[in-house]
Scaffold this motif. Structure first.
Motif, mmCIF file in Angstrom:
data_model
loop_
_atom_site.group_PDB
_atom_site.id
_atom_site.type_symbol
_atom_site.label_atom_id
_atom_site.label_comp_id
_atom_site.label_asym_id
_atom_site.label_seq_id
_atom_site.Cartn_x
_atom_site.Cartn_y
_atom_site.Cartn_z
ATOM 1 N N ASN A 85 43.598 -72.926 41.071
ATOM 2 C CA ASN A 85 42.424 -72.360 40.575
ATOM 3 C C ASN A 85 41.618 -73.223 39.961
ATOM 4 O OD1 ASN A 85 42.098 -69.433 41.695
ATOM 5 N ND2 ASN A 85 44.248 -69.422 40.643
ATOM 6 N N ILE A 86 40.438 -73.637 40.364
ATOM 7 C CA ILE A 86 39.604 -74.562 39.793
ATOM 8 C C ILE A 86 37.853 -73.850 39.959
ATOM 9 C CG2 ILE A 86 40.931 -76.591 40.146
ATOM 10 C CD1 ILE A 86 38.878 -77.401 42.172
ATOM 11 N N PRO A 87 37.109 -74.109 38.893
ATOM 12 C CA PRO A 87 35.685 -73.764 38.890
ATOM 13 C C PRO A 87 35.268 -73.805 40.558
ATOM 14 C CG PRO A 87 35.989 -74.637 36.838
ATOM 15 C CD PRO A 87 37.291 -75.196 37.762
ATOM 16 N N ILE A 88 34.460 -72.916 40.898
ATOM 17 C CA ILE A 88 34.162 -72.935 42.247
ATOM 18 C C ILE A 88 33.099 -74.166 42.545
ATOM 19 C CG2 ILE A 88 32.654 -71.736 44.032
ATOM 20 C CD1 ILE A 88 34.088 -69.247 43.264
ATOM 21 N N ARG A 89 32.311 -74.422 41.439
ATOM 22 C CA ARG A 89 31.123 -75.334 41.484
ATOM 23 C C ARG A 89 31.786 -76.574 41.959
ATOM 24 N NH1 ARG A 89 30.427 -78.878 36.686
ATOM 25 N NH2 ARG A 89 31.881 -78.064 35.121
ATOM 26 N N PHE A 90 33.003 -76.995 41.685
ATOM 27 C CA PHE A 90 33.579 -78.298 42.075
ATOM 28 C C PHE A 90 33.869 -78.246 43.509
ATOM 29 C CE2 PHE A 90 34.778 -78.220 37.773
ATOM 30 C CZ PHE A 90 34.264 -79.286 37.092
ATOM 31 N N ILE A 91 34.594 -77.319 44.109
ATOM 32 C CA ILE A 91 34.448 -77.212 45.664
ATOM 33 C C ILE A 91 33.075 -77.193 46.188
ATOM 34 C CG2 ILE A 91 35.457 -75.806 47.332
ATOM 35 C CD1 ILE A 91 37.279 -74.340 45.065
ATOM 36 N N LYS A 92 32.163 -76.400 45.623
ATOM 37 C CA LYS A 92 30.925 -76.539 46.494
ATOM 38 C C LYS A 92 30.246 -78.133 46.456
ATOM 39 C CE LYS A 92 27.921 -73.576 45.417
ATOM 40 N NZ LYS A 92 27.288 -72.481 44.554
ATOM 41 N N ASN A 93 30.510 -78.590 45.254
ATOM 42 C CA ASN A 93 29.890 -80.108 45.469
ATOM 43 C C ASN A 93 30.609 -80.979 46.374
ATOM 44 O OD1 ASN A 93 28.077 -79.291 43.446
ATOM 45 N ND2 ASN A 93 29.176 -80.131 41.639
ATOM 46 N N ALA A 94 32.003 -80.790 46.511
ATOM 47 C CA ALA A 94 32.829 -81.607 47.245
ATOM 48 C C ALA A 94 32.588 -81.065 48.811
ATOM 49 C CB ALA A 94 34.390 -81.569 46.919
ATOM 50 N N HIS A 95 32.325 -79.829 49.129
ATOM 51 C CA HIS A 95 31.863 -79.341 50.455
ATOM 52 C C HIS A 95 30.710 -78.453 50.370
ATOM 53 C CE1 HIS A 95 36.268 -80.694 51.043
ATOM 54 N NE2 HIS A 95 36.527 -79.987 50.129
ATOM 55 N N GLU A 140 29.204 -83.720 36.384
ATOM 56 C CA GLU A 140 27.859 -83.232 36.484
ATOM 57 C C GLU A 140 27.291 -83.121 34.651
ATOM 58 O OE1 GLU A 140 26.965 -80.139 40.022
ATOM 59 O OE2 GLU A 140 28.192 -79.307 38.366
ATOM 60 N N GLU A 141 28.374 -82.721 33.792
ATOM 61 C CA GLU A 141 27.719 -82.512 32.672
ATOM 62 C C GLU A 141 27.126 -84.069 32.272
ATOM 63 O OE1 GLU A 141 30.880 -79.486 32.793
ATOM 64 O OE2 GLU A 141 30.495 -81.638 33.951
ATOM 65 N N LEU A 142 27.872 -85.207 32.512
ATOM 66 C CA LEU A 142 27.311 -86.543 32.148
ATOM 67 C C LEU A 142 26.157 -86.820 32.935
ATOM 68 C CD1 LEU A 142 30.834 -88.421 31.935
ATOM 69 C CD2 LEU A 142 29.287 -87.693 30.083
ATOM 70 N N LYS A 143 26.027 -86.311 34.162
ATOM 71 C CA LYS A 143 24.675 -86.803 35.119
ATOM 72 C C LYS A 143 23.664 -85.841 34.194
ATOM 73 C CE LYS A 143 24.972 -86.356 39.274
ATOM 74 N NZ LYS A 143 25.747 -85.991 40.730
ATOM 75 N N TRP A 144 23.875 -84.810 33.776
ATOM 76 C CA TRP A 144 22.880 -83.979 32.982
ATOM 77 C C TRP A 144 22.293 -84.478 31.609
ATOM 78 C CZ3 TRP A 144 19.412 -79.783 33.526
ATOM 79 C CH2 TRP A 144 18.899 -79.540 32.384
ATOM 80 N N ASN A 176 37.647 -82.230 34.184
ATOM 81 C CA ASN A 176 36.515 -82.098 35.146
ATOM 82 C C ASN A 176 36.681 -83.310 36.469
ATOM 83 O OD1 ASN A 176 35.543 -80.061 33.846
ATOM 84 N ND2 ASN A 176 33.565 -81.146 33.257
ATOM 85 N N THR A 177 37.022 -84.474 35.816
ATOM 86 C CA THR A 177 37.515 -85.551 36.781
ATOM 87 C C THR A 177 38.548 -85.164 37.761
ATOM 88 O OG1 THR A 177 36.671 -87.453 35.613
ATOM 89 C CG2 THR A 177 38.249 -87.808 37.141
ATOM 90 N N GLU A 178 39.482 -84.576 37.346
ATOM 91 C CA GLU A 178 40.799 -84.047 37.889
ATOM 92 C C GLU A 178 40.379 -83.044 39.048
ATOM 93 O OE1 GLU A 178 43.762 -82.878 35.253
ATOM 94 O OE2 GLU A 178 44.188 -84.713 34.330
ATOM 95 N N ASN A 179 39.444 -82.017 38.489
ATOM 96 C CA ASN A 179 38.875 -80.856 39.576
ATOM 97 C C ASN A 179 38.059 -81.675 40.502
ATOM 98 O OD1 ASN A 179 40.102 -78.768 37.923
ATOM 99 N ND2 ASN A 179 38.411 -78.385 36.763
ATOM 100 N N ILE A 180 37.496 -82.427 40.265
ATOM 101 C CA ILE A 180 36.672 -83.226 41.346
ATOM 102 C C ILE A 180 37.660 -83.592 42.485
ATOM 103 C CG2 ILE A 180 35.235 -85.320 41.871
ATOM 104 C CD1 ILE A 180 33.687 -84.868 39.251
#
Length: 260
Positions: A183-193, A88-92, A157-161
């Motif tokens: 434990n990874i940031p919740i935003r990665f889970i929300k984006n995947a699911h 997301e950082e790169l997309k922004w 972040n790629t690994e978290n994705i």
């Protein structure tokens, strides 16, 4: 070896592009120019200037509205292991540099303050004042280390994705539950699911326990309902989270009670 980029007012895109390249080629000089020299050496790299992108040594995007920002083009070539399409950082950064603040804020559904982040602005001012940045210069050394840190962040972040994509999913009372072993940031889970209602992950404070986390205050979920019914190490007062032992029977019971 010389890395060429444009002179004048610096942006996040050209600064990051150069920093990423310096993390790969720390012996390179950086020349900020208004016009490219007529003669370039085969090893020179041109970024965010020149109106050309060949994916090898020319990395400009201004001539083609379909291209992402230059830092994305550089990463695709030199760090292909980074998921440039989904970080997301790169997309922004790419949206902001390619389409401007108005379109980008509307696309992302945010409203930023009228002033820039003072840390970012101060950093870009330093870069803007430079003409030639050589190995041995303090700012050159800083940019090398900054580039390494930035690349490391993108790799993490790629690994978290990928971890989020591989997480276990199941349903309870028609609500989607995601269970992940790290434990990874919740935003990665929300984006995947996107439809996830509850996330189950290891609790960082209590050994052999998990956190049950309500996502976006889902109206059907309240962990206050498990009080006195399921043994818990902690239940947040507003019911958005509970910490219980990682026993599957307890987890199943807690979910069945918490969801209505």
């Amino acid at each position: 070896m010389v890395i060429y980029t444009h002179s004048g007012f610096a942006h996040v895109d050209d600064f990051l592009s150069v920093a990423v390249l310096l993390s790969k080629f720390p012996e390179a000089e950086v020349h900020r120019v208004s016009k490219l020299p007529e003669t370039l050496k085969p090893e020179d790299i041109i970024v965010d200037i020149g109106g050309r992108h060949d994916g090898e040594r020319f990395f400009d995007h201004h001539h083609d509205p379909n291209l992402p920002a230059s830092v994305v083009l550089v990463l695709k070539k030199f760090f292909p292991e980074i998921d440039t399409e989904n970080v997301e950082e790169l997309k922004w950064i790419s949206d902001w540099d390619s389409h401007g603040p108005v379109v980008t804020q509307k696309k992302w559904g945010v409203k930023l303050p009228p002033f820039e982040d003072p840390v970012v602005r101060s950093l870009l001012n330093m870069f803007s004042r430079a003409t030639v940045i050589k190995p041995g210069d303090a700012f050159h050394s800083f940019m090398v280390e900054f580039g390494k840190s930035f690349v490391t962040l993108l790799k993490e972040n790629t690994e978290n994705i990928e971890k989020a994509r591989k997480a276990e999913t199941f349903t309870v009372k028609n609500l989607k539950i995601v269970r992940i072993s790290e434990n990874i940031p919740i935003r990665f889970i929300k984006n995947a699911h996107p439809s996830v209602a509850i996330i189950i992950q290891p609790n960082p404070r209590t050994p052999n326990a998990v956190s049950l986390i309500r996502v976006d205050d889902h109206p059907q979920v309240d962990f206050n309902r498990i009080r006195g019914k399921v043994p818990a190490h902690f239940i947040h007062a507003n019911g958005f989270m509970a910490v219980i032992d990682s026993n599957q029977e307890l987890i199943t019971k807690a979910l069945e009670i918490a969801i209505q």
